[in-house]
Motif scaffolding. Structure first.
Motif, mmCIF file in Angstrom:
data_model
loop_
_atom_site.group_PDB
_atom_site.id
_atom_site.type_symbol
_atom_site.label_atom_id
_atom_site.label_comp_id
_atom_site.label_asym_id
_atom_site.label_seq_id
_atom_site.Cartn_x
_atom_site.Cartn_y
_atom_site.Cartn_z
ATOM 1 N N GLY A 21 0.813 -1.212 0.000
ATOM 2 C CA GLY A 21 0.000 0.000 0.000
ATOM 3 C C GLY A 21 0.845 1.260 0.000
ATOM 4 O O GLY A 21 0.533 2.229 -0.710
ATOM 5 N N ARG A 22 1.920 1.254 0.763
ATOM 6 C CA ARG A 22 2.807 2.424 0.780
ATOM 7 C C ARG A 22 3.491 2.605 -0.573
ATOM 8 O O ARG A 22 3.649 3.731 -1.060
ATOM 9 N N TRP A 23 3.885 1.493 -1.189
ATOM 10 C CA TRP A 23 4.502 1.537 -2.524
ATOM 11 C C TRP A 23 3.533 2.142 -3.538
ATOM 12 O O TRP A 23 3.909 2.974 -4.366
ATOM 13 N N ILE A 24 2.270 1.737 -3.474
ATOM 14 C CA ILE A 24 1.254 2.261 -4.386
ATOM 15 C C ILE A 24 1.017 3.749 -4.134
ATOM 16 O O ILE A 24 0.916 4.554 -5.074
ATOM 17 N N ALA A 25 0.929 4.127 -2.879
ATOM 18 C CA ALA A 25 0.677 5.525 -2.533
ATOM 19 C C ALA A 25 1.807 6.425 -3.024
ATOM 20 O O ALA A 25 1.557 7.562 -3.455
ATOM 21 N N GLN A 26 3.033 5.942 -2.976
ATOM 22 C CA GLN A 26 4.169 6.739 -3.445
ATOM 23 C C GLN A 26 4.060 7.052 -4.934
ATOM 24 O O GLN A 26 4.670 8.014 -5.412
ATOM 25 N N ARG A 27 3.310 6.252 -5.674
ATOM 26 C CA ARG A 27 3.105 6.481 -7.103
ATOM 27 C C ARG A 27 1.874 7.326 -7.382
ATOM 28 O O ARG A 27 1.486 7.515 -8.535
ATOM 29 N N HIS A 28 1.238 7.815 -6.323
ATOM 30 C CA HIS A 28 0.079 8.708 -6.443
ATOM 31 C C HIS A 28 -1.091 8.013 -7.151
ATOM 32 O O HIS A 28 -1.833 8.655 -7.899
ATOM 33 N N TRP A 29 -1.261 6.737 -6.875
ATOM 34 C CA TRP A 29 -2.357 5.970 -7.485
ATOM 35 C C TRP A 29 -3.563 5.848 -6.559
ATOM 36 O O TRP A 29 -4.585 5.285 -6.963
ATOM 37 N N VAL A 30 -3.457 6.370 -5.321
ATOM 38 C CA VAL A 30 -4.576 6.274 -4.368
ATOM 39 C C VAL A 30 -4.712 7.586 -3.585
ATOM 40 O O VAL A 30 -4.553 7.613 -2.363
ATOM 41 N N PRO A 31 -5.026 8.702 -4.263
ATOM 42 C CA PRO A 31 -5.123 9.993 -3.576
ATOM 43 C C PRO A 31 -6.336 10.073 -2.649
ATOM 44 O O PRO A 31 -7.308 9.336 -2.812
ATOM 45 N N ALA A 32 -6.243 10.974 -1.678
ATOM 46 C CA ALA A 32 -7.389 11.337 -0.821
ATOM 47 C C ALA A 32 -8.028 10.130 -0.135
ATOM 48 O O ALA A 32 -9.255 10.029 -0.058
ATOM 49 N N THR A 33 -7.221 9.231 0.359
ATOM 50 C CA THR A 33 -7.624 7.980 1.034
ATOM 51 C C THR A 33 -8.386 7.027 0.108
ATOM 52 O O THR A 33 -9.009 6.076 0.569
ATOM 53 N N GLY A 34 -8.367 7.302 -1.202
ATOM 54 C CA GLY A 34 -9.080 6.437 -2.156
ATOM 55 C C GLY A 34 -8.424 5.077 -2.297
ATOM 56 O O GLY A 34 -7.330 4.825 -1.810
ATOM 57 N N GLY A 35 -9.119 4.195 -3.013
ATOM 58 C CA GLY A 35 -8.615 2.852 -3.256
ATOM 59 C C GLY A 35 -8.834 1.934 -2.068
ATOM 60 O O GLY A 35 -9.212 2.366 -0.969
ATOM 61 N N ASN A 36 -8.622 0.664 -2.288
ATOM 62 C CA ASN A 36 -8.706 -0.321 -1.214
ATOM 63 C C ASN A 36 -7.931 -1.565 -1.618
ATOM 64 O O ASN A 36 -7.814 -1.875 -2.810
ATOM 65 N N PHE A 37 -7.405 -2.254 -0.620
ATOM 66 C CA PHE A 37 -6.563 -3.424 -0.845
ATOM 67 C C PHE A 37 -7.026 -4.553 0.066
ATOM 68 O O PHE A 37 -7.576 -4.318 1.140
ATOM 69 N N SER A 38 -6.764 -5.775 -0.375
ATOM 70 C CA SER A 38 -7.082 -6.917 0.479
ATOM 71 C C SER A 38 -6.124 -8.062 0.188
ATOM 72 O O SER A 38 -5.483 -8.112 -0.867
ATOM 73 N N ILE A 39 -6.055 -8.982 1.143
ATOM 74 C CA ILE A 39 -5.246 -10.184 0.990
ATOM 75 C C ILE A 39 -5.995 -11.334 1.648
ATOM 76 O O ILE A 39 -6.599 -11.169 2.717
ATOM 77 N N ARG A 40 -6.009 -12.480 0.990
ATOM 78 C CA ARG A 40 -6.745 -13.636 1.509
ATOM 79 C C ARG A 40 -6.104 -14.097 2.817
ATOM 80 O O ARG A 40 -4.872 -14.213 2.923
ATOM 81 N N SER A 41 -6.937 -14.374 3.810
ATOM 82 C CA SER A 41 -6.436 -14.853 5.096
ATOM 83 C C SER A 41 -6.868 -16.279 5.403
ATOM 84 O O SER A 41 -6.314 -16.924 6.290
ATOM 85 N N SER A 42 -7.884 -16.773 4.672
ATOM 86 C CA SER A 42 -8.322 -18.167 4.806
ATOM 87 C C SER A 42 -9.134 -18.507 3.558
ATOM 88 O O SER A 42 -9.307 -17.676 2.670
ATOM 89 N N ALA A 43 -9.663 -19.710 3.509
ATOM 90 C CA ALA A 43 -10.456 -20.113 2.348
ATOM 91 C C ALA A 43 -11.714 -19.270 2.201
ATOM 92 O O ALA A 43 -12.240 -19.123 1.098
ATOM 93 N N GLN A 44 -12.205 -18.697 3.306
ATOM 94 C CA GLN A 44 -13.469 -17.974 3.279
ATOM 95 C C GLN A 44 -13.385 -16.543 3.797
ATOM 96 O O GLN A 44 -14.417 -15.921 4.049
#
Length: 212
Positions: A21-44
């Motif tokens: 997320g920090r890497w993406i923000a440094q490229r100005h791809w998620v301004p003004a708290t925009g965008g969202n990220f996720s990562i799978r933590s289990s099968a469900q």
């Protein structure tokens, strides 16, 4: 800090997602708290960014555990509005490990220029950065969906698309931004960077030559 937040602080997947997320923000791809990220933590379930968080200052405590089917969570905070889209992708693609959604200027502007439901990329060597693409001559079709505040309807559209055609690990939402996913966080990051590059290149071509 509650017990679940403490667990997230030690979760290597949560730490990796915040670093991305920090890497993406440094490229100005998620301004003004925009965008969202996720990562799978289990099968469900997955860890998803909470709403209203600066993506350049994410910590594991800013991630919420979300169940795919119930879209429920058990931590203080509100999950990003587009959580339903993340869950739809994880349900349809059991190998998907991460989903990244950005609001870059080039992807947003490009999406508004395209009136068709998909756009064909070809001739770019960078296309081979997308999993399954072997040649710059292989046509790469990027779906472009109309924006709506009804996330359940948009998630259903994504599920329908995924069930009827092979998606290139990405789609655009018109006037909104880009979604990408991958079978690992590293692959997802590569897909994001490749798609942002391809979109930027095509946007420059359109500026010079116009749409064809």
């Amino acid at each position: 800090m509650n017990n679940l937040a403490q667990v997230h602080q030690l979760n290597p997947y949560a730490i990796q997602l915040c670093a991305t997320g920090r890497w993406i923000a440094q490229r100005h791809w998620v301004p003004a708290t925009g965008g969202n990220f996720s990562i799978r933590s289990s099968a469900q379930s997955c860890l998803v960014t909470a709403s209203g968080k600066d993506k350049g200052e994410l910590s594991p405590a800013d991630l919420l555990q979300v169940d795919f089917d119930e879209i429920s969570f058990s931590c203080q905070g509100k999950p990003s509005a587009e959580t339903a889209l993340h869950c739809a992708l994880y349900r349809h693609y059991p190998d998907a490990k991460a989903v990244l959604h950005t609001h870059s200027v080039q992807a947003t502007v490009f999406s508004r220029l395209i009136s068709q439901p998909q756009y064909c990329f070809d001739g770019y060597e960078m296309q081979k950065a997308i999993q399954g693409i072997q040649s710059h001559q292989q046509a790469l079709l990027l779906p472009v969906l109309d924006n709506t505040q009804d996330m359940a309807a948009l998630a259903a559209k994504v599920t329908q698309l995924a069930g009827t055609q092979t998606l290139p690990y990405a789609f655009l939402v018109r006037g909104h931004g880009l979604y990408v996913w991958g079978d690992s966080l590293e692959q997802c990051k590569r897909h994001l960077e490749a798609w942002e590059f391809l979109i930027a290149c095509e946007l420059e071509r359109i500026k010079i030559c116009g749409l064809v």
